[in-house]
Design a protein around this motif. Sequence first.
Motif, PDB file in Angstrom:
ATOM      1  N   ASP A 221     -18.681 -16.787 -14.172  1.00 32.59           N
ATOM      2  CA  ASP A 221     -17.633 -16.728 -13.037  1.00 32.59           C
ATOM      3  C   ASP A 221     -17.674 -15.656 -12.075  1.00 32.59           C
ATOM      4  O   ASP A 221     -17.553 -14.139 -12.890  1.00 32.59           O
ATOM      5  CB  ASP A 221     -16.245 -16.889 -13.347  1.00 32.59           C
ATOM      6  CG  ASP A 221     -15.267 -17.230 -12.379  1.00 32.59           C
ATOM      7  OD1 ASP A 221     -15.153 -18.310 -12.066  1.00 32.59           O
ATOM      8  OD2 ASP A 221     -14.783 -16.289 -11.735  1.00 32.59           O
TER       9      ASP A 221
ATOM     10  N   LYS B 101      -8.003 -22.529 -13.358  1.00 34.04           N
ATOM     11  CA  LYS B 101      -9.008 -23.067 -12.333  1.00 34.04           C
ATOM     12  C   LYS B 101     -10.164 -23.957 -13.031  1.00 34.04           C
ATOM     13  O   LYS B 101     -10.446 -24.971 -12.507  1.00 34.04           O
ATOM     14  CB  LYS B 101      -9.770 -21.912 -11.691  1.00 34.04           C
ATOM     15  CG  LYS B 101      -8.840 -21.364 -10.827  1.00 34.04           C
ATOM     16  CD  LYS B 101      -9.545 -20.059 -10.090  1.00 34.04           C
ATOM     17  CE  LYS B 101      -9.841 -18.969 -11.000  1.00 34.04           C
ATOM     18  NZ  LYS B 101     -10.472 -17.597 -10.177  1.00 34.04           N
ATOM     19  N   GLN B 102     -10.332 -23.653 -14.356  1.00 31.64           N
ATOM     20  CA  GLN B 102     -11.447 -24.541 -15.028  1.00 31.64           C
ATOM     21  C   GLN B 102     -10.756 -25.941 -15.478  1.00 31.64           C
ATOM     22  O   GLN B 102     -11.573 -26.660 -15.824  1.00 31.64           O
ATOM     23  CB  GLN B 102     -11.840 -23.764 -16.474  1.00 31.64           C
ATOM     24  CG  GLN B 102     -12.731 -22.497 -15.899  1.00 31.64           C
ATOM     25  CD  GLN B 102     -13.168 -21.848 -16.955  1.00 31.64           C
ATOM     26  OE1 GLN B 102     -12.646 -21.774 -18.021  1.00 31.64           O
ATOM     27  NE2 GLN B 102     -14.486 -21.132 -16.933  1.00 31.64           N
ATOM     28  N   LYS B 103      -9.643 -26.076 -15.000  1.00 28.80           N
ATOM     29  CA  LYS B 103      -8.940 -27.677 -15.395  1.00 28.80           C
ATOM     30  C   LYS B 103      -9.502 -28.477 -14.286  1.00 28.80           C
ATOM     31  O   LYS B 103      -9.438 -29.557 -14.398  1.00 28.80           O
ATOM     32  CB  LYS B 103      -7.502 -27.476 -15.323  1.00 28.80           C
ATOM     33  CG  LYS B 103      -6.820 -26.643 -16.444  1.00 28.80           C
ATOM     34  CD  LYS B 103      -5.428 -26.941 -16.604  1.00 28.80           C
ATOM     35  CE  LYS B 103      -4.915 -25.773 -17.755  1.00 28.80           C
ATOM     36  NZ  LYS B 103      -3.292 -25.857 -17.657  1.00 28.80           N
ATOM     37  N   TYR B 104     -10.201 -27.916 -13.108  1.00 27.14           N
ATOM     38  CA  TYR B 104     -10.559 -28.785 -12.027  1.00 27.14           C
ATOM     39  C   TYR B 104     -12.318 -28.308 -11.882  1.00 27.14           C
ATOM     40  O   TYR B 104     -12.808 -27.904 -10.954  1.00 27.14           O
ATOM     41  CB  TYR B 104      -9.951 -28.242 -10.699  1.00 27.14           C
ATOM     42  CG  TYR B 104      -8.523 -28.195 -10.989  1.00 27.14           C
ATOM     43  CD1 TYR B 104      -7.712 -29.692 -10.685  1.00 27.14           C
ATOM     44  CD2 TYR B 104      -7.603 -27.281 -11.402  1.00 27.14           C
ATOM     45  CE1 TYR B 104      -6.424 -29.421 -10.897  1.00 27.14           C
ATOM     46  CE2 TYR B 104      -6.418 -27.162 -11.593  1.00 27.14           C
ATOM     47  CZ  TYR B 104      -5.697 -28.219 -11.252  1.00 27.14           C
ATOM     48  OH  TYR B 104      -4.034 -28.491 -11.552  1.00 27.14           O
ATOM     49  N   PRO B 105     -13.005 -28.715 -12.974  1.00 29.52           N
ATOM     50  CA  PRO B 105     -14.260 -28.368 -13.128  1.00 29.52           C
ATOM     51  C   PRO B 105     -15.134 -28.968 -12.199  1.00 29.52           C
ATOM     52  O   PRO B 105     -14.935 -30.152 -11.574  1.00 29.52           O
ATOM     53  CB  PRO B 105     -14.938 -28.522 -14.433  1.00 29.52           C
ATOM     54  CG  PRO B 105     -13.921 -29.698 -14.688  1.00 29.52           C
ATOM     55  CD  PRO B 105     -12.600 -29.544 -14.254  1.00 29.52           C
TER      56      PRO B 105
ATOM     57  N   GLY C 113     -14.770 -29.568  -6.892  1.00 30.67           N
ATOM     58  CA  GLY C 113     -14.268 -28.922  -7.840  1.00 30.67           C
ATOM     59  C   GLY C 113     -14.420 -27.392  -7.833  1.00 30.67           C
ATOM     60  O   GLY C 113     -15.139 -27.036  -7.016  1.00 30.67           O
ATOM     61  N   TYR C 114     -13.963 -26.792  -9.000  1.00 30.92           N
ATOM     62  CA  TYR C 114     -14.140 -25.488  -9.040  1.00 30.92           C
ATOM     63  C   TYR C 114     -15.465 -25.191  -9.743  1.00 30.92           C
ATOM     64  O   TYR C 114     -15.754 -25.548 -10.670  1.00 30.92           O
ATOM     65  CB  TYR C 114     -12.987 -24.816  -9.679  1.00 30.92           C
ATOM     66  CG  TYR C 114     -13.182 -23.441  -9.791  1.00 30.92           C
ATOM     67  CD1 TYR C 114     -12.721 -22.551  -8.927  1.00 30.92           C
ATOM     68  CD2 TYR C 114     -13.528 -22.865 -11.134  1.00 30.92           C
ATOM     69  CE1 TYR C 114     -12.705 -21.034  -9.051  1.00 30.92           C
ATOM     70  CE2 TYR C 114     -13.426 -21.414 -11.266  1.00 30.92           C
ATOM     71  CZ  TYR C 114     -13.303 -20.484 -10.247  1.00 30.92           C
ATOM     72  OH  TYR C 114     -13.485 -19.221 -10.293  1.00 30.92           O
ATOM     73  N   GLY C 115     -16.259 -24.111  -9.132  1.00 29.00           N
ATOM     74  CA  GLY C 115     -17.486 -23.595  -9.460  1.00 29.00           C
ATOM     75  C   GLY C 115     -18.531 -23.399  -8.766  1.00 29.00           C
ATOM     76  O   GLY C 115     -18.357 -23.055  -7.443  1.00 29.00           O
TER      77      GLY C 115
ATOM     78  N   GLU D  88     -13.704 -24.592  -4.184  1.00 32.21           N
ATOM     79  CA  GLU D  88     -13.149 -25.587  -4.464  1.00 32.21           C
ATOM     80  C   GLU D  88     -12.929 -26.510  -3.469  1.00 32.21           C
ATOM     81  O   GLU D  88     -12.792 -26.281  -2.146  1.00 32.21           O
ATOM     82  CB  GLU D  88     -11.610 -25.176  -4.799  1.00 32.21           C
ATOM     83  CG  GLU D  88     -10.477 -26.359  -5.160  1.00 32.21           C
ATOM     84  CD  GLU D  88      -9.052 -26.029  -4.720  1.00 32.21           C
ATOM     85  OE1 GLU D  88      -8.812 -24.959  -3.944  1.00 32.21           O
ATOM     86  OE2 GLU D  88      -8.294 -26.704  -5.416  1.00 32.21           O
TER      87      GLU D  88
ATOM     88  N   ASN E 232     -17.434 -18.533  -5.476  1.00 30.82           N
ATOM     89  CA  ASN E 232     -16.797 -19.736  -6.185  1.00 30.82           C
ATOM     90  C   ASN E 232     -16.285 -20.575  -5.165  1.00 30.82           C
ATOM     91  O   ASN E 232     -15.820 -20.452  -4.208  1.00 30.82           O
ATOM     92  CB  ASN E 232     -15.405 -19.087  -7.047  1.00 30.82           C
ATOM     93  CG  ASN E 232     -16.033 -18.580  -8.315  1.00 30.82           C
ATOM     94  OD1 ASN E 232     -16.972 -18.712  -8.779  1.00 30.82           O
ATOM     95  ND2 ASN E 232     -14.964 -17.590  -8.649  1.00 30.82           N
TER      96      ASN E 232
END
Length: 338
Positions: free
Chosen positions: A16, A117-121, A129-131, A148, A146
Amino acid sequence: MAPIPASVIKVGHIDDVQELKKKKTSQIPERFIRDTTERPTLDKPISYPCNINIPVIDFSKLVEGNRDDFCKEIMKLRTCCEEWGFFQVMNHGIDLDLLERIEKVAMEFFMMPLEEKQKYPMIPGTVQGYGQAFVFSEDQKLDWCNIETVDIYSREIRKLCKNLLKYIAITLSLNDDVFEEMFGVAVQAVRMNYYPACPRPDLVLGLSPHSDGSALTVLQQGKGSSVGLQILKDNTWIPVQPIPNALVVNIGDTIEVLTNGRYKSVEHRAVTHKEKDRLSIVTFYAPSYEIELGPIQELVDDKNPCKYRRYNHGEYSKHYVTNKLQGKKTLEFAKIKN
């Protein structure tokens, strides 16, 4: 964007970038370091005049200007689409408080603890999603940002896109509702990008060079952010200097095809900064996935023979992902081979 099944994708370990920044190390993980030919030449002077910037459209002159102002702005819009593929829109009519609120929402999310944030991969092979978006292999070079995707902040941008497409149709001497009639129930997606400061911006890219598969893309650059967006013009990367309260708009692959190449979908990328972070909020506006697309008949003649075949937009979306993975131009799928 049609996803590739996650079960066939091995992306390896992905650091990250915000967490890397917190470590305050000058060491860049190998997966982020670009090959020498891909690295941004940040210290190399641009061959264009130093004060050059992409054109600016005053949207209010299109909506409520007198006839002379309207005609001048329409001519300017045509030049933007033909020669640049990018322009900034000022006096767009969107509440400036709304722009500030969406930036605040974005920053509040990105400043959350990593575990939240990783709850929304982001599922590999997708952009929701996040990433890291568009990661398809363990060997792939990563972007220093990053992302979203959200479903809000769309109504006003959608309205702007519809109106811009109406005026773009007028620049082509077409009926002003031609794109709206053609697109069906348009697809729209919003993506938020956060680019932390990077200790070695000369080694990485915030976002890899690409063109967009959309009809139009609307970019809001965060206030106080570093200058990160660059567009490719005449084989030179030109930085886009933000104008306060303006939005950046670019022509996507869909419009290039529909105009038979008259209006260009231009490659662009994002670079990072050694000291300043950057936030961007991007909206993609595209036709329904069920729609068949091809050059508009009125824009094809003996002097301008058909350059692109007809195709299903949903099928194109799948090829868009594949071409990005293989480092190909995303429009190769639709071009007619001579």
